[in-house]
Design a protein around this motif. Structure first.
Motif, PDB file in Angstrom:
ATOM      1  N   ASP A 175       0.857  -1.189   0.000  1.00  0.00           N
ATOM      2  CA  ASP A 175       0.000   0.000   0.000  1.00  0.00           C
ATOM      3  C   ASP A 175       0.894   1.242   0.000  1.00  0.00           C
ATOM      4  OD1 ASP A 175       0.710   0.657   2.670  1.00  0.00           O
ATOM      5  OD2 ASP A 175      -0.923  -0.572   3.471  1.00  0.00           O
ATOM      6  N   ARG A 176       0.280   2.423   0.140  1.00  0.00           N
ATOM      7  CA  ARG A 176       1.060   3.647  -0.081  1.00  0.00           C
ATOM      8  C   ARG A 176       2.036   3.968   1.053  1.00  0.00           C
ATOM      9  NH1 ARG A 176      -2.521   8.405  -1.414  1.00  0.00           N
ATOM     10  NH2 ARG A 176      -3.961   7.318  -0.041  1.00  0.00           N
ATOM     11  N   THR A 177       1.957   3.227   2.180  1.00  0.00           N
ATOM     12  CA  THR A 177       2.911   3.487   3.266  1.00  0.00           C
ATOM     13  C   THR A 177       3.881   2.328   3.500  1.00  0.00           C
ATOM     14  OG1 THR A 177       1.404   2.699   4.972  1.00  0.00           O
ATOM     15  CG2 THR A 177       1.329   5.051   4.455  1.00  0.00           C
ATOM     16  N   HIS A 178       3.753   1.249   2.716  1.00  0.00           N
ATOM     17  CA  HIS A 178       4.673   0.108   2.890  1.00  0.00           C
ATOM     18  C   HIS A 178       5.459  -0.163   1.618  1.00  0.00           C
ATOM     19  CE1 HIS A 178       1.856  -0.739   6.202  1.00  0.00           C
ATOM     20  NE2 HIS A 178       2.913  -1.288   6.788  1.00  0.00           N
ATOM     21  N   ARG A 222       6.324   4.808  -2.807  1.00  0.00           N
ATOM     22  CA  ARG A 222       7.035   4.399  -4.024  1.00  0.00           C
ATOM     23  C   ARG A 222       7.836   5.547  -4.618  1.00  0.00           C
ATOM     24  NH1 ARG A 222       2.430   2.643  -7.915  1.00  0.00           N
ATOM     25  NH2 ARG A 222       1.404   4.295  -6.742  1.00  0.00           N
ATOM     26  N   LEU A 223       7.390   6.792  -4.344  1.00  0.00           N
ATOM     27  CA  LEU A 223       8.069   7.947  -4.936  1.00  0.00           C
ATOM     28  C   LEU A 223       9.544   8.009  -4.565  1.00  0.00           C
ATOM     29  CD1 LEU A 223       5.317  10.667  -4.603  1.00  0.00           C
ATOM     30  CD2 LEU A 223       6.531  10.092  -6.722  1.00  0.00           C
ATOM     31  N   PHE A 224       9.896   7.522  -3.360  1.00  0.00           N
ATOM     32  CA  PHE A 224      11.302   7.571  -2.949  1.00  0.00           C
ATOM     33  C   PHE A 224      12.211   6.820  -3.918  1.00  0.00           C
ATOM     34  CE2 PHE A 224       9.561   8.058   1.558  1.00  0.00           C
ATOM     35  CZ  PHE A 224       9.683   9.435   1.516  1.00  0.00           C
ATOM     36  N   TRP A 225      11.643   5.837  -4.611  1.00  0.00           N
ATOM     37  CA  TRP A 225      12.436   4.989  -5.502  1.00  0.00           C
ATOM     38  C   TRP A 225      12.416   5.505  -6.923  1.00  0.00           C
ATOM     39  CZ3 TRP A 225      15.433   1.669  -2.992  1.00  0.00           C
ATOM     40  CH2 TRP A 225      15.132   1.509  -1.627  1.00  0.00           C
ATOM     41  N   SER A 226      11.672   6.582  -7.165  1.00  0.00           N
ATOM     42  CA  SER A 226      11.529   7.134  -8.500  1.00  0.00           C
ATOM     43  C   SER A 226      12.803   7.857  -8.910  1.00  0.00           C
ATOM     44  CB  SER A 226      10.339   8.100  -8.499  1.00  0.00           C
ATOM     45  OG  SER A 226      10.332   8.845  -9.682  1.00  0.00           O
ATOM     46  N   THR A 227      13.128   7.741 -10.191  1.00  0.00           N
ATOM     47  CA  THR A 227      14.264   8.502 -10.722  1.00  0.00           C
ATOM     48  C   THR A 227      13.749   9.600 -11.650  1.00  0.00           C
ATOM     49  OG1 THR A 227      14.482   6.849 -12.458  1.00  0.00           O
ATOM     50  CG2 THR A 227      15.920   6.607 -10.551  1.00  0.00           C
ATOM     51  N   ASP A 228      12.442   9.878 -11.556  1.00  0.00           N
ATOM     52  CA  ASP A 228      11.797  10.895 -12.369  1.00  0.00           C
ATOM     53  C   ASP A 228      12.260  12.286 -11.916  1.00  0.00           C
ATOM     54  OD1 ASP A 228       9.820  12.714 -13.424  1.00  0.00           O
ATOM     55  OD2 ASP A 228       8.474  11.005 -13.676  1.00  0.00           O
ATOM     56  N   GLU A 229      12.704  13.088 -12.883  1.00  0.00           N
ATOM     57  CA  GLU A 229      13.174  14.445 -12.582  1.00  0.00           C
ATOM     58  C   GLU A 229      12.107  15.295 -11.895  1.00  0.00           C
ATOM     59  OE1 GLU A 229      15.883  16.758 -12.761  1.00  0.00           O
ATOM     60  OE2 GLU A 229      16.737  14.753 -12.496  1.00  0.00           O
ATOM     61  N   ARG A 230      10.830  15.032 -12.242  1.00  0.00           N
ATOM     62  CA  ARG A 230       9.762  15.827 -11.616  1.00  0.00           C
ATOM     63  C   ARG A 230       9.737  15.602 -10.104  1.00  0.00           C
ATOM     64  NH1 ARG A 230       4.752  13.668 -14.661  1.00  0.00           N
ATOM     65  NH2 ARG A 230       6.070  11.838 -14.378  1.00  0.00           N
ATOM     66  N   PHE A 231      10.246  14.445  -9.665  1.00  0.00           N
ATOM     67  CA  PHE A 231      10.376  14.186  -8.231  1.00  0.00           C
ATOM     68  C   PHE A 231      11.698  14.745  -7.709  1.00  0.00           C
ATOM     69  CE2 PHE A 231      11.726  11.311  -4.734  1.00  0.00           C
ATOM     70  CZ  PHE A 231      10.730  11.641  -3.831  1.00  0.00           C
ATOM     71  N   LEU A 232      12.812  14.276  -8.285  1.00  0.00           N
ATOM     72  CA  LEU A 232      14.139  14.588  -7.736  1.00  0.00           C
ATOM     73  C   LEU A 232      14.461  16.080  -7.763  1.00  0.00           C
ATOM     74  CD1 LEU A 232      16.144  11.587  -9.234  1.00  0.00           C
ATOM     75  CD2 LEU A 232      15.356  11.884  -6.866  1.00  0.00           C
ATOM     76  N   SER A 233      14.001  16.778  -8.807  1.00  0.00           N
ATOM     77  CA  SER A 233      14.381  18.185  -8.957  1.00  0.00           C
ATOM     78  C   SER A 233      13.824  19.050  -7.820  1.00  0.00           C
ATOM     79  CB  SER A 233      13.892  18.716 -10.301  1.00  0.00           C
ATOM     80  OG  SER A 233      12.481  18.694 -10.313  1.00  0.00           O
ATOM     81  N   GLN A 234      12.766  18.570  -7.146  1.00  0.00           N
ATOM     82  CA  GLN A 234      12.135  19.397  -6.114  1.00  0.00           C
ATOM     83  C   GLN A 234      12.976  19.532  -4.846  1.00  0.00           C
ATOM     84  OE1 GLN A 234       7.998  18.987  -5.370  1.00  0.00           O
ATOM     85  NE2 GLN A 234       7.551  18.174  -7.403  1.00  0.00           N
ATOM     86  N   PHE A 235      14.022  18.710  -4.719  1.00  0.00           N
ATOM     87  CA  PHE A 235      14.795  18.717  -3.469  1.00  0.00           C
ATOM     88  C   PHE A 235      16.223  19.225  -3.678  1.00  0.00           C
ATOM     89  CE2 PHE A 235      11.842  15.138  -3.831  1.00  0.00           C
ATOM     90  CZ  PHE A 235      10.872  15.563  -2.931  1.00  0.00           C
ATOM     91  N   VAL A 268       5.695  -9.038 -10.000  1.00  0.00           N
ATOM     92  CA  VAL A 268       5.266  -8.970 -11.396  1.00  0.00           C
ATOM     93  C   VAL A 268       5.014  -7.524 -11.817  1.00  0.00           C
ATOM     94  CG1 VAL A 268       3.438  -9.603 -13.027  1.00  0.00           C
ATOM     95  CG2 VAL A 268       4.260 -11.287 -11.351  1.00  0.00           C
ATOM     96  N   ALA A 269       4.277  -6.783 -10.998  1.00  0.00           N
ATOM     97  CA  ALA A 269       3.821  -5.452 -11.427  1.00  0.00           C
ATOM     98  C   ALA A 269       4.771  -4.333 -11.004  1.00  0.00           C
ATOM     99  CB  ALA A 269       2.422  -5.189 -10.885  1.00  0.00           C
ATOM    100  N   GLY A 270       5.740  -4.647 -10.150  1.00  0.00           N
ATOM    101  CA  GLY A 270       6.733  -3.650  -9.736  1.00  0.00           C
ATOM    102  C   GLY A 270       6.073  -2.418  -9.145  1.00  0.00           C
ATOM    103  N   ASP A 271       6.613  -1.247  -9.452  1.00  0.00           N
ATOM    104  CA  ASP A 271       6.104  -0.018  -8.855  1.00  0.00           C
ATOM    105  C   ASP A 271       4.852   0.505  -9.562  1.00  0.00           C
ATOM    106  OD1 ASP A 271       8.071  -0.303  -7.050  1.00  0.00           O
ATOM    107  OD2 ASP A 271       9.189   1.508  -7.574  1.00  0.00           O
ATOM    108  N   THR A 272       4.265  -0.281 -10.484  1.00  0.00           N
ATOM    109  CA  THR A 272       2.970   0.152 -11.021  1.00  0.00           C
ATOM    110  C   THR A 272       1.825  -0.334 -10.138  1.00  0.00           C
ATOM    111  OG1 THR A 272       2.756  -1.767 -12.421  1.00  0.00           O
ATOM    112  CG2 THR A 272       3.758   0.184 -13.411  1.00  0.00           C
TER     113      THR A 272
END
Ligand code: PHE
Length: 446
Positions: free
Chosen positions: A132-135, A319-332, A384-388
């Motif tokens: 879920d969104r917290t685990h 899951r966002l912590f594991w994202s390499t998306d610039e829209r996430f990383l650039s904010q910090f 199977v579905a990973g971070d989706t």
């Protein structure tokens, strides 16, 4: 069957029938988010570290994630039948080797390496759990400890009380209301260690421990509040301004850990709920004895970094912590170098949720009653579905009135953080999930 050898963060390990670690978890073991500059997990670590004097607390931040069952459990006094040892809860490489489930796994070796007067140890930790969104199967903890030594710091009678009280007096006040209704220790439910620790020593250490951790939590939550106020000042309503002004409240509750006594947890009132933020206590003396420092006594704490980072930055999906998306990383960017630059995360648009159900008979069609562990179902879906996959819920359990066959129904929410999933893609994922449930758990799809 498992590969005979696996590589984890640059080291090779032989597997056996205990091996149960999926590829996505093995891959995460080399990410080290707590050391990645400008990552919210690393920033959270820095904020916590900033409240402990670096001359007193040595940082230990790059320990390899694979440990022995001795390090993770036995050295800390976990009983042989402790549920944490189960393969349903813990990722094993082989019978004696696992991915650490907590940073306490490194206490003994760190005390042995002469921790005096203290250390802060951050690392990635691993647990099989819900989806879920917290685990997330990988998260981060910080362990901290502060020691005093009878050989060098005790008074003429060998007592450390005066030294600890002097160190306590040097700590600043924080002026925040704290509820602490319990006595410093209870011989029944939360005992001091007799005969090793005098009552006055435990009382003094408990006060030093509590004040040190309160100061740290006040720092974290003041920074969270400041970030929230800045965001509200930019766009907020009056009601939100009032909510952002709610005074901080903390309370101490009694706890139990196999490796501390007495033990406590610190809770914080956050948006109307009491939130457990850390566990702590007076280190069990046999651990210090085994570390070759029987003249020392210590307090220790452990805090989860991911949940704290989620509320500091208002990040609602782990899951966002594991994202390499610039829209996430650039904010910090730039925050590691200047913690005052901390701002709330601005969520990027949410892509549509796609719910799909899967129901299966546990007996797999051969009439032999079966069982599956909830964590096994969760893990098959995540592998199977990973971070989706955002969330998985058990929605129904059913026993057929005539045949007695049992079935479970799970509802899976497929939602990518990065794009809209097409029907074709989700159908494909869902059908792969079903196939894998059959292959790995021997169930029969209804
Ligand atoms: N290791 C404990 C946990 O993961 C936390 C803890 C650390 C408690 C140190 C006491 C002392 O829950």
């Amino acid at each position: 069957s498992p590969p005979p050898v696996v590589e984890i963060d640059g080291r090779s390990y032989s597997t056996d029938t205990w091996f149960n670690t999926p590829t996505n978890v093995l891959a995460a073991a080399s990410r080290r988010l707590h050391l990645q500059e400008d990552h919210p997990i690393a920033i959270t670590r820095q904020i916590i570290e900033s409240r402990f004097p670096s001359a007193e607390f040595r940082s230990v931040n790059s320990l390899h994630p694979v440990v022995t069952t001795f390090q993770n459990f036995d050295s800390l006094g976990f009983p042989p039948d402790h549920p944490g040892r189960a393969r349903s809860d813990t990722y094993y490489v082989n019978k004696d080797t696992l991915l650490r489930t907590h940073t306490s796994a490194h206490e003994l070796e760190t005390f042995r390496a002469n921790a005096s007067p203290g250390f802060l140890l951050s690392a990635d930790v691993y647990r099989r759990d819900e989806v879920d969104r917290t685990h997330y199967p990988v998260f981060h903890q910080m362990e901290g400890a502060r020691v005093w030594d009878r050989r060098t710091q005790a008074d003429e009678k060998g007592d450390l009380t005066a030294t600890i009280l002097r160190d306590l007096a040097a700590l600043p006040e924080h002026g925040v209301a704290v509820e602490d209704p319990n006595p410093p220790f209870h011989d029944g439910t939360n005992p001091r260690q007799v005969p090793q620790h005098a009552a006055s020593e435990v009382e003094a250490m408990g006060r030093h421990l509590k004040r040190s951790l309160e100061l740290m939590v006040v720092e974290v939550f003041s920074r969270a509040k400041k970030a929230k106020q800045l965001a509200v000042a930019a766009v907020g309503t009056e009601a939100e301004t009032v909510a952002a002004d709610e005074p901080l409240r903390m309370r101490w509750v009694e706890a139990f850990f196999p490796f501390t006594s007495p033990s406590w947890e610190l809770e914080v009132l956050y948006e109307g709920d009491w939130l457990e933020v850390l566990g702590c206590g007076i280190t069990k003396q046999p651990i210090l004895d085994a570390a070759g420092v029987p003249s020392q006594m210590a307090w220790a704490f452990g805090i989860g970094l991911d949940r704290i980072a989620m509320l500091l930055f208002k990040i609602t999906d782990i899951r966002l912590f594991w994202s390499t998306d610039e829209r996430f990383l650039s904010q910090f960017r730039g925050v590691s170098a200047d913690l005052d630059k901390l701002r709330l995360f601005v969520p990027f648009s949410k892509y549509p949720a796609c719910y799909k159900d899967v129901s299966f008979w546990l007996d797999g069609g051969d009439g032999v009653a079966g069982t599956v562990h909830n964590n096994d179902v969760m893990e098959v879906i995540r592998s199977v579905a990973g971070d989706t996959v955002e969330d998985v819920q058990l929605t129904d359990t059913f026993t057929h009135p005539k045949t007695g066959r049992q079935s479970l129904c799970y509802r899976i929410n497929y939602r990518s953080l990065e794009k809209t999933l097409t029907n074709a893609v989700t159908n494909r994922l869902h059908s792969d999930v079903k196939d894998m449930l059959v292959r790995r758990l021997g169930v029969e799809i209804r």
